[in-house]
Design a protein around this motif. Sequence first.
Motif, short mmCIF file in Angstrom:
data_model
loop_
_atom_site.label_atom_id
_atom_site.label_comp_id
_atom_site.label_asym_id
_atom_site.label_seq_id
_atom_site.Cartn_x
_atom_site.Cartn_y
_atom_site.Cartn_z
N PHE A 1 -2.10 -12.66 -44.17
CA PHE A 1 -2.78 -12.64 -45.47
C PHE A 1 -3.73 -13.82 -45.66
O PHE A 1 -4.70 -13.72 -46.41
N VAL A 2 -3.44 -14.93 -45.01
CA VAL A 2 -4.17 -16.18 -45.23
C VAL A 2 -4.57 -16.77 -43.88
O VAL A 2 -3.83 -16.65 -42.90
N VAL A 3 -5.72 -17.41 -43.86
CA VAL A 3 -6.13 -18.21 -42.71
C VAL A 3 -6.31 -19.65 -43.17
O VAL A 3 -6.71 -19.90 -44.30
N LYS A 4 -5.98 -20.57 -42.26
CA LYS A 4 -6.17 -22.00 -42.51
C LYS A 4 -7.31 -22.47 -41.63
O LYS A 4 -7.33 -22.18 -40.44
N LYS A 5 -8.25 -23.19 -42.24
CA LYS A 5 -9.36 -23.77 -41.48
C LYS A 5 -9.46 -25.24 -41.85
O LYS A 5 -9.12 -25.62 -42.97
N GLN A 6 -9.93 -26.02 -40.92
CA GLN A 6 -10.13 -27.44 -41.21
C GLN A 6 -11.22 -27.59 -42.27
O GLN A 6 -12.27 -26.96 -42.17
N ALA A 7 -10.93 -28.39 -43.30
CA ALA A 7 -11.90 -28.61 -44.37
C ALA A 7 -13.08 -29.40 -43.82
O ALA A 7 -12.91 -30.30 -42.99
N GLY A 8 -14.27 -29.08 -44.28
CA GLY A 8 -15.47 -29.75 -43.81
C GLY A 8 -15.53 -31.22 -44.16
O GLY A 8 -16.13 -32.02 -43.45
N HIS A 9 -14.85 -31.62 -45.23
CA HIS A 9 -14.94 -33.00 -45.70
C HIS A 9 -13.79 -33.88 -45.21
O HIS A 9 -13.77 -35.07 -45.48
N SER A 10 -12.82 -33.29 -44.49
CA SER A 10 -11.65 -34.08 -44.07
C SER A 10 -11.06 -33.51 -42.79
O SER A 10 -10.88 -32.29 -42.67
N ASN A 11 -10.72 -34.40 -41.85
CA ASN A 11 -10.08 -33.95 -40.62
C ASN A 11 -8.62 -33.60 -40.84
O ASN A 11 -8.03 -32.86 -40.06
N LYS A 12 -8.00 -34.15 -41.89
CA LYS A 12 -6.58 -33.93 -42.16
C LYS A 12 -6.33 -32.68 -42.99
O LYS A 12 -5.30 -32.04 -42.86
N GLU A 13 -7.25 -32.35 -43.87
CA GLU A 13 -7.01 -31.29 -44.84
C GLU A 13 -7.37 -29.92 -44.28
O GLU A 13 -8.38 -29.76 -43.60
N LEU A 14 -6.51 -28.95 -44.58
CA LEU A 14 -6.76 -27.56 -44.20
C LEU A 14 -7.17 -26.78 -45.45
O LEU A 14 -6.55 -26.92 -46.51
N GLN A 15 -8.18 -25.97 -45.29
CA GLN A 15 -8.65 -25.15 -46.38
C GLN A 15 -8.12 -23.73 -46.20
O GLN A 15 -8.08 -23.22 -45.07
N LEU A 16 -7.71 -23.11 -47.28
CA LEU A 16 -7.11 -21.77 -47.23
C LEU A 16 -8.11 -20.72 -47.69
O LEU A 16 -8.87 -20.95 -48.62
N SER A 17 -8.07 -19.57 -47.04
CA SER A 17 -8.86 -18.43 -47.48
C SER A 17 -8.10 -17.16 -47.12
O SER A 17 -7.17 -17.17 -46.32
N LEU A 18 -8.51 -16.07 -47.75
CA LEU A 18 -7.84 -14.79 -47.54
C LEU A 18 -8.48 -14.02 -46.39
O LEU A 18 -9.69 -14.07 -46.18
N THR A 19 -7.64 -13.30 -45.68
CA THR A 19 -8.08 -12.36 -44.65
C THR A 19 -8.38 -11.03 -45.35
O THR A 19 -8.08 -10.87 -46.55
N PRO A 20 -8.93 -10.05 -44.65
CA PRO A 20 -9.11 -8.73 -45.27
C PRO A 20 -7.79 -8.17 -45.83
O PRO A 20 -7.76 -7.60 -46.92
N LEU A 21 -6.68 -8.36 -45.08
CA LEU A 21 -5.38 -7.91 -45.59
C LEU A 21 -4.99 -8.70 -46.84
O LEU A 21 -4.42 -8.16 -47.79
N GLY A 22 -5.32 -10.00 -46.86
CA GLY A 22 -5.07 -10.82 -48.04
C GLY A 22 -5.82 -10.30 -49.25
O GLY A 22 -5.30 -10.28 -50.37
N TRP A 23 -7.06 -9.88 -49.03
CA TRP A 23 -7.85 -9.32 -50.14
C TRP A 23 -7.25 -7.99 -50.62
O TRP A 23 -7.29 -7.70 -51.82
N GLN A 24 -6.68 -7.21 -49.71
CA GLN A 24 -6.00 -5.97 -50.13
C GLN A 24 -4.80 -6.32 -51.03
O GLN A 24 -4.56 -5.65 -52.04
N ALA A 25 -4.05 -7.35 -50.65
CA ALA A 25 -2.91 -7.78 -51.45
C ALA A 25 -3.38 -8.30 -52.81
O ALA A 25 -2.77 -8.03 -53.84
N PHE A 26 -4.48 -9.04 -52.81
CA PHE A 26 -5.08 -9.55 -54.04
C PHE A 26 -5.39 -8.39 -54.99
O PHE A 26 -5.05 -8.43 -56.18
N GLU A 27 -6.02 -7.34 -54.46
CA GLU A 27 -6.38 -6.18 -55.29
C GLU A 27 -5.15 -5.41 -55.77
O GLU A 27 -5.11 -4.96 -56.92
N ALA A 28 -4.15 -5.26 -54.91
CA ALA A 28 -2.92 -4.55 -55.31
C ALA A 28 -2.23 -5.30 -56.45
O ALA A 28 -1.76 -4.69 -57.42
N HIS A 29 -2.18 -6.61 -56.34
CA HIS A 29 -1.56 -7.43 -57.38
C HIS A 29 -2.37 -7.37 -58.67
O HIS A 29 -1.81 -7.23 -59.76
N ALA A 30 -3.69 -7.44 -58.56
CA ALA A 30 -4.55 -7.38 -59.75
C ALA A 30 -4.38 -6.05 -60.48
O ALA A 30 -4.33 -6.01 -61.71
#
Length: 152
Positions: free
Chosen positions: A81-110
């Motif tokens: 549902f989620v992917v973690k990517k390294q944040a552009g402003h920090s080597n330590k921080e991971l940024q979260l975003s949704l995968t296509p399946l994550g977006w399907q879950a988002f819509e089902a919940h909404a």
Amino acid sequence: MNQELKKKIVNNLMQVTRKFAEVETFPIEVTGDVSVSTREAHAIESIGENRCVNVTQIADHFGFTKSAASQLVSKLTRQGFVVKKQAGHSNKELQLSLTPLGWQAFEAHAKMHGRDLKQVLETMDHVEISVLIQLNELLGSLNSIMDGRLTK
């Protein structure tokens, strides 16, 4: 306000709280063979709306420990549902975003919450604004009391 009415209101709040906790355990169907818990769906929602783009924000938003938030995010990542990517402003921080399946879950919940929210908002349309303000103050007070109990 008489004591009996106050007791009835507190009893109704306790019943709603118990039922809400039970409903939160129900799965939300994403596809025919994939579902998420309501707790997972809320995390997905907060990521999709960009309110929570890292684990610390998930923890802060939901009142979880960072460890619990990290476990939840790891589970959502393993489930696709989620992917973690390294944040552009920090080597330590991971940024979260949704995968296509994550977006399907988002819509089902909404969709599920949309029905419930519509019903609640329609009921509130018939309540005086002064009463809604008082209700909001009461719920804020109860929230503070629960915060106090949780930190003991």
